[in-house]
Each structure stands twice: as structure tokens, then as C-alpha cells.
Design an enzyme around this catalytic site. Structure first.
Site, PDB file in Angstrom:
ATOM      1  N   TYR A   1     -55.485  70.163  85.838  1.00 12.37           N
ATOM      2  CA  TYR A   1     -54.797  69.008  86.428  1.00 12.37           C
ATOM      3  C   TYR A   1     -53.912  68.345  85.363  1.00 12.37           C
ATOM      4  CZ  TYR A   1     -54.348  64.381  88.634  1.00 12.37           C
ATOM      5  OH  TYR A   1     -53.883  63.213  89.166  1.00 12.37           O
TER       6      TYR A   1
ATOM      7  N   THR B   1     -58.829  56.160  95.597  1.00  6.89           N
ATOM      8  CA  THR B   1     -58.446  56.800  96.858  1.00  6.89           C
ATOM      9  C   THR B   1     -59.685  57.412  97.507  1.00  6.89           C
ATOM     10  OG1 THR B   1     -58.015  58.889  95.756  1.00  6.89           O
ATOM     11  CG2 THR B   1     -56.168  57.378  95.952  1.00  6.89           C
TER      12      THR B   1
END
Ligand SMILES: *[C@@H]1O[C@H](CO)[C@@H](O)[C@H](O)[C@H]1NC(C)=O
Length: 300
Positions: free
Chosen positions: A190, A227
Site C-alpha cells: 500500500y 472509514t
């Protein structure tokens, strides 16, 4: 003139130049009215909240993501929020690991919006937290897919969108991460994908200026944000203590990105907990010390 005085004069000049640069970038919500906006990864998280903000300001939207049921819900929400009776809100289902789909996404958007003003590259496969890299066959297989989704799809989308953005003197925003500034254990690929996009769009931004295109590119440095996906991952690995992480509010972060993009800001650091802000700052001065503190912060 003494060295110290020269030094402080030079520093003051840099600070003043910096302030002038950023005071010039004023956000005006009226700029968003009737704009043609495509957002990727818009079914949840920061992408969904950006869609809501853009809708509220009267933009025309195309949203894309994998999950159709969620996309439909976001579209309904956008329709309710929009003050603009002529605004259009459409979606296209796409999985960004299928790179050939990116062309179709842009074509659909341009057809549906009759052009393109703002491209918000936001989607990502968010890794499970604290999953270390062992170099296993599985790791290497995942590497290819993750780089396709989190990096190559960004380049493909931007490339197919470019002819349309050149016409509109448009804006590109790409959602990066403070992981690009400080390594964070457990999210190697990532982090690598964020470095890659920073490198690519950093050069593309220069070339847009050199070619006099009027297209702006905004890098969005997002820190830990609460989130749906991140909370789910955290709960899985941390259980009850997931609430101890001081994560930013996705609605606030989304608005910061929208404002910076519309104002054609060079980059934006979105809301962050104080520890991350300190680590990012420290990373510029002493990467080694920042590393030690980061490892401590994440693995006590
Ligand atoms: C790497 O592979 C190992 C073994 O297959 C696995 O346990 C680990 O979670 C993988 N790491 C990542 C980052 O996917």
C-alpha cells in the site's frame, strides 16, 4: 551581515513565500455548480462523502466502484442533497483490478456528463492492518493485483481522461497517504503504491505546467481516517481497542479534499491526529528517529 541574520532573513523569505502561495488558493463553492465530476471508490468511505459534498454544491456526478447496491444508495443520497434541479447523478460499476475497464469508465463519464472537469482518483484496496511482508508466493501474487488497483489504475484513468481535462482546463485529485511520507509497519505494498502515484503525478503536474495546459493536480495526504473499511479492519485485528485510535472523520476529510481540489491547491494534508502530524514533521528532519517512534507507536 552576520551569518545568523542572513539565515533568519532567508528563512523568513521562505515562510512569507509559502504563506503567499497558499493564501492565493481560496475555495469558492460557487465554482462547483454545474461542474462535471468523476469520483472513483465512491461507494463508501471518503469517496462517498466527497460525492455528497460535490452533490450539495450542485455538481454533476459520475460515481464508480465495485458494489452496485452501495453505489445506488449513494446516488439516491446525492439526488436528495443536490440543490441543482438540472444536475445529473450516474454510476458505473467497475473493478479497478481490470485495467481495461478504466477506458470504459472514462467513456461512460464523458458521455453522461458531456465532458469532464474534475477527476477524483480515490479508490484503493485497503490492506488488513499489521499484515507483515514475508515474501511468500501469496505476497508476490497480491503485489501484482494491489499495484494494478492502487497505482496502475490511477495512471490509466488519468491517461484516458486527459484529452477531456485538457479541453476543460480541468482538475485531477489523487488520494495519497501520509504513509508516503513515513513508513508504517504492516502496509508495505500500500505504501509503495502511494510512493508510485506521488512520483508519477509529481512529474505529470510539472509537465502540465510546462505544456501550459491549465490542468491542476492536487495530492491529498490522508492520515488515519475512520472509514467503514478501516474500522472493520481495525476491529478484526484490535477488537475493542479499535476505538482508541484517534481517527479523523471521513466527512471532514472529504470536504478538505474537495476544497483543495477545487481551489487547485498543490497538496493538502487532511485532518490528522497529533501523533501522526508530529511523525510526518519529524520524518523530514530525522527519518531514523521518526521510524523508531512509529514502530513504538504501532507495536508498543
Ligand atoms: C504474506 O504471506 C504470508 C504467508 O502466506 C501471510 O501470512 C502474510 O499475511 C502475507 N502478508 C501480506 C502483507 O499479505
Amino acid at each position: 551581515m552576520g551569518y545568523g541574520l542572513k539565515m533568519s532573513l532567508a528563512l523568513s523569505a521562505v515562510v512569507i513565500a509559502y504563506l503567499l502561495m497558499y493564501s492565493g488558493t481560496k475555495f469558492d463553492p460557487a465554482d462547483v455548480q454545474d461542474k462535471k465530476v468523476l469520483i472513483t471508490g465512491a461507494s463508501s468511505g471518503i469517496g462517498k462523502q466527497m460525492a455528497c459534498h460535490f452533490a450539495k454544491m450542485g455538481a454533476n456526478l459520475v460515481l464508480t466502484a465495485r458494489r452496485e447496491n452501495l453505489l445506488k444508495e449513494v446516488i439516491e443520497k446525492c439526488k436528495k442533497l443536490s440543490p441543482n434541479p438540472t444536475a445529473s447523478h450516474a454510476y458505473i460499476v467497475a473493478d479497478m483490478k481490470e485495467l481495461e475497464k478504466t477506458k470504459e469508465v472514462i467513456k461512460f463519464s464523458v458521455d453522461s456528463l458531456k465532458g469532464l472537469d474534475i477527476l477524483v482518483l480515490n479508490h484503493a484496496r485497503i490492506p488488513k492492518m499489521f499484515d507483515m511482508w514475508f515474501g511468500s508466493q501469496q505476497n508476490l501474487t497480491d503485489l501484482a493485483t494491489d499495484m494494478d488497483i492502487n497505482f496502475r489504475a490511477y495512471v490509466h484513468l488519468a491517461s484516458h481522461a486527459l484529452p477531456h481535462l485538457l479541453k476543460s482546463k480541468g482538475r485531477i485529485a489523487f488520494v495519497s497517504s501520509v504513509a508516503e511520507k513515513i513508513p508504517i509497519p504492516g502496509v508495505a505494498v500500500y505504501t509503495a503504491s502511494k510512493h508510485a502515484m506521488q512520483g508519477f503525478f509529481g512529474v505529470l503536474r510539472q509537465e502540465m505546467v510546462m505544456r501550459n495546459t491549465g490542468v491542476s493536480i492536487t495530492s491529498c495526504m490522508v492520515a488515519g481516517t475512520g472509514t467503514e473499511q478501516v474500522m472493520e479492519n481495525l476491529q478484526e485485528s484490535e477488537g475493542e481497542t479499535a476505538m482508541d485510535f484517534h481517527l479523523a472523520d471521513p466527512t471532514v476529510v472529504a470536504l478538505e479534499i474537495v476544497q483543495a481540489t477545487v481551489a487547485r491547491q498543490y497538496e493538502v494534508y487532511t485532518s490528522s491526529d497529533i501523533l501522526t502530524s508530529i511523525l510526518v514533521f519529524l520524518g523530514k528532519i530525522s527519518p531514523e528517529l521518526a521510524d523508531q517512534l512509529t514502530m513504538k507507536a504501532f507495536f508498543g
